[in-house]
Design a protein around this motif. Sequence first.
Motif, mmCIF file in Angstrom:
data_model
loop_
_atom_site.group_PDB
_atom_site.id
_atom_site.type_symbol
_atom_site.label_atom_id
_atom_site.label_comp_id
_atom_site.label_asym_id
_atom_site.label_seq_id
_atom_site.Cartn_x
_atom_site.Cartn_y
_atom_site.Cartn_z
ATOM 1 N N SER A 162 -45.559 -56.748 4.690
ATOM 2 C CA SER A 162 -45.852 -57.944 5.495
ATOM 3 C C SER A 162 -46.570 -59.018 4.703
ATOM 4 O O SER A 162 -46.311 -60.215 4.881
ATOM 5 C CB SER A 162 -46.683 -57.546 6.722
ATOM 6 N N GLU A 163 -47.447 -58.596 3.776
ATOM 7 C CA GLU A 163 -48.191 -59.592 3.000
ATOM 8 C C GLU A 163 -47.318 -60.332 1.992
ATOM 9 O O GLU A 163 -47.713 -61.366 1.450
ATOM 10 C CB GLU A 163 -49.374 -58.931 2.277
ATOM 11 N N ARG A 164 -46.106 -59.818 1.740
ATOM 12 C CA ARG A 164 -45.200 -60.478 0.807
ATOM 13 C C ARG A 164 -44.090 -61.248 1.517
ATOM 14 O O ARG A 164 -43.243 -61.859 0.864
ATOM 15 C CB ARG A 164 -44.584 -59.458 -0.158
ATOM 16 N N GLN A 165 -44.082 -61.203 2.845
ATOM 17 C CA GLN A 165 -43.103 -61.965 3.613
ATOM 18 C C GLN A 165 -43.574 -63.406 3.761
ATOM 19 O O GLN A 165 -43.801 -63.912 4.851
ATOM 20 C CB GLN A 165 -42.875 -61.308 4.972
ATOM 21 N N ASP A 166 -43.704 -64.051 2.609
ATOM 22 C CA ASP A 166 -44.245 -65.408 2.522
ATOM 23 C C ASP A 166 -43.508 -66.121 1.394
ATOM 24 O O ASP A 166 -43.438 -65.598 0.277
ATOM 25 C CB ASP A 166 -45.748 -65.339 2.239
ATOM 26 N N ALA A 167 -42.972 -67.295 1.678
ATOM 27 C CA ALA A 167 -42.205 -68.042 0.674
ATOM 28 C C ALA A 167 -43.025 -68.343 -0.568
ATOM 29 O O ALA A 167 -42.480 -68.515 -1.664
ATOM 30 C CB ALA A 167 -41.679 -69.344 1.287
ATOM 31 N N ARG A 168 -44.350 -68.405 -0.438
ATOM 32 C CA ARG A 168 -45.219 -68.706 -1.581
ATOM 33 C C ARG A 168 -45.534 -67.466 -2.403
ATOM 34 O O ARG A 168 -46.071 -67.574 -3.507
ATOM 35 C CB ARG A 168 -46.530 -69.334 -1.086
ATOM 36 N N VAL A 169 -45.214 -66.309 -1.889
ATOM 37 C CA VAL A 169 -45.585 -65.047 -2.537
ATOM 38 C C VAL A 169 -44.372 -64.298 -3.088
ATOM 39 O O VAL A 169 -44.406 -63.794 -4.211
ATOM 40 C CB VAL A 169 -46.339 -64.145 -1.541
ATOM 41 N N ILE A 170 -43.304 -64.217 -2.307
ATOM 42 C CA ILE A 170 -42.144 -63.421 -2.701
ATOM 43 C C ILE A 170 -41.542 -63.941 -3.997
ATOM 44 O O ILE A 170 -41.457 -65.149 -4.230
ATOM 45 C CB ILE A 170 -41.093 -63.404 -1.568
ATOM 46 N N THR A 171 -41.153 -63.028 -4.882
ATOM 47 C CA THR A 171 -40.604 -63.411 -6.184
ATOM 48 C C THR A 171 -39.079 -63.542 -6.110
ATOM 49 O O THR A 171 -38.447 -63.023 -5.191
ATOM 50 C CB THR A 171 -40.942 -62.350 -7.245
ATOM 51 N N PRO A 172 -38.477 -64.225 -7.096
ATOM 52 C CA PRO A 172 -37.015 -64.324 -7.123
ATOM 53 C C PRO A 172 -36.348 -62.965 -7.180
ATOM 54 O O PRO A 172 -35.266 -62.768 -6.620
ATOM 55 C CB PRO A 172 -36.741 -65.128 -8.398
ATOM 56 N N TRP A 173 -36.990 -62.001 -7.841
ATOM 57 C CA TRP A 173 -36.395 -60.676 -7.982
ATOM 58 C C TRP A 173 -36.350 -59.956 -6.642
ATOM 59 O O TRP A 173 -35.365 -59.290 -6.311
ATOM 60 C CB TRP A 173 -37.191 -59.871 -9.013
ATOM 61 N N LYS A 306 -31.500 -66.816 7.976
ATOM 62 C CA LYS A 306 -31.903 -66.737 9.376
ATOM 63 C C LYS A 306 -32.715 -65.463 9.607
ATOM 64 O O LYS A 306 -33.654 -65.438 10.402
ATOM 65 C CB LYS A 306 -30.669 -66.753 10.282
ATOM 66 N N ARG A 307 -32.336 -64.387 8.900
ATOM 67 C CA ARG A 307 -33.058 -63.121 9.035
ATOM 68 C C ARG A 307 -34.258 -63.041 8.093
ATOM 69 O O ARG A 307 -35.283 -62.458 8.420
ATOM 70 C CB ARG A 307 -32.116 -61.950 8.754
ATOM 71 N N TYR A 308 -34.120 -63.647 6.893
ATOM 72 C CA TYR A 308 -35.183 -63.599 5.894
ATOM 73 C C TYR A 308 -35.589 -65.019 5.498
ATOM 74 O O TYR A 308 -35.335 -65.450 4.362
ATOM 75 C CB TYR A 308 -34.731 -62.825 4.657
ATOM 76 N N PRO A 309 -36.232 -65.781 6.379
ATOM 77 C CA PRO A 309 -36.553 -67.178 6.077
ATOM 78 C C PRO A 309 -37.489 -67.360 4.903
ATOM 79 O O PRO A 309 -37.454 -68.406 4.229
ATOM 80 C CB PRO A 309 -37.191 -67.676 7.388
ATOM 81 N N TYR A 310 -38.310 -66.360 4.608
ATOM 82 C CA TYR A 310 -39.273 -66.478 3.513
ATOM 83 C C TYR A 310 -38.612 -66.391 2.134
ATOM 84 O O TYR A 310 -39.276 -66.542 1.117
ATOM 85 C CB TYR A 310 -40.370 -65.408 3.642
ATOM 86 N N CYS A 311 -37.302 -66.154 2.091
ATOM 87 C CA CYS A 311 -36.573 -66.115 0.817
ATOM 88 C C CYS A 311 -35.968 -67.470 0.457
ATOM 89 O O CYS A 311 -35.301 -67.609 -0.566
ATOM 90 C CB CYS A 311 -35.463 -65.066 0.864
ATOM 91 N N GLY A 312 -36.176 -68.476 1.302
ATOM 92 C CA GLY A 312 -35.506 -69.760 1.134
ATOM 93 C C GLY A 312 -35.759 -70.459 -0.179
ATOM 94 O O GLY A 312 -34.879 -71.134 -0.722
#
Length: 353
Positions: A162-173, A306-312
């Motif tokens: 949950s703490e990584r479900q953030d567009a500012r945190v999640i990495t390209p990998w 739509k399912r993973y908006p934090y990957c945008g």
Amino acid sequence: MAVALGALWAWSVLDKIVISYYARKYKPVPLPKKQNYSHEDVSIIVPTIDTESTFTECMRLWLKANPREIIIATVERNRTRVVELIEPLRQNADKIIIVTAPLANKRHQLMVGVKAASGKIFALVDDDVYWRVDTVVPYLLAPFEDAEVGAVAGIQSAEIPSERQDARVITPWEATATFDLNQWKVSREVHFAADGGCWCLSARTLFVRASILQDQGFADSYTQEVIGRRIVNTADDVVLTGLIFDRGWKVSIQNTPEGEVTTNIPQDHRLIYHSISHSLINSYAYIVWMAFGWNGWLPTYRGFLKRYPYCGRQVWAFLLMDYIGPIVDIYVYLTMNNDNWLTRTADIKDIEY
């Protein structure tokens, strides 16, 4: 050139129509009114080396499903690590069995686990897989009501804390791995709906009839594949799938939320860059075609985001993955006897002639 481009466009249109047709046709197997198999028939077999700390949480979730037993197949050098990780679960010690294989090789470890298991259905599970929903077992057992079905797999998605479900945190990998698993789900259900087949039943969580894996001929074929004089450790699930089909069994794909499992994914780079600077014009033309063509990326990405908006913010990574995929495939086929890129360090065993 115009004829070639027209042919490619026509092929793309036809491909899109066919995919859409079979995607609509696909239906998972519903739970039967009366099940002939239950959790008591399921033996979980987990090959593991270099076991991650998340193994404890994975084990907790598997035990929550109340299987017949959990067989942990490891090697002697990793046994102490496994014992430490399952210590918090000692209240379930009667359901946990640790066995060791002489060789750190997933295929060999799996077959050692098979010999120790006693259930009617074997659940082959990777050591970094989570059963977050309580319905995994009944939904993956449901297709076995058909006596011709030998193996069943469900949805496999990325485990994003949950703490990584953030567009500012999640990495390209992480974003790319999440996208890849999402695309694989769609691909498998389309193939299955088309002809009952499947390229690969991933062993992240795969339910198989015990009788299939207990057959000595099957075990020999599975563990004794050699490429370049080396005993193969990779592509174990691909080979397993082929052997199941070769013996006349059907399979089932349970792409339903009730049968979904999640798996750890890399947070850093474990991919190889391939430069596209040698042909910028072709590269740009390819990107434009794939992004805006009939069967382009935009509709695909729209559904995924739509399912993973934090990957945008990591869309560029998806473009890279789609571009280098064929190149990586060629490299992999040419180096099948070298599996040093794996996340688990297997033992190397060469065959002497």
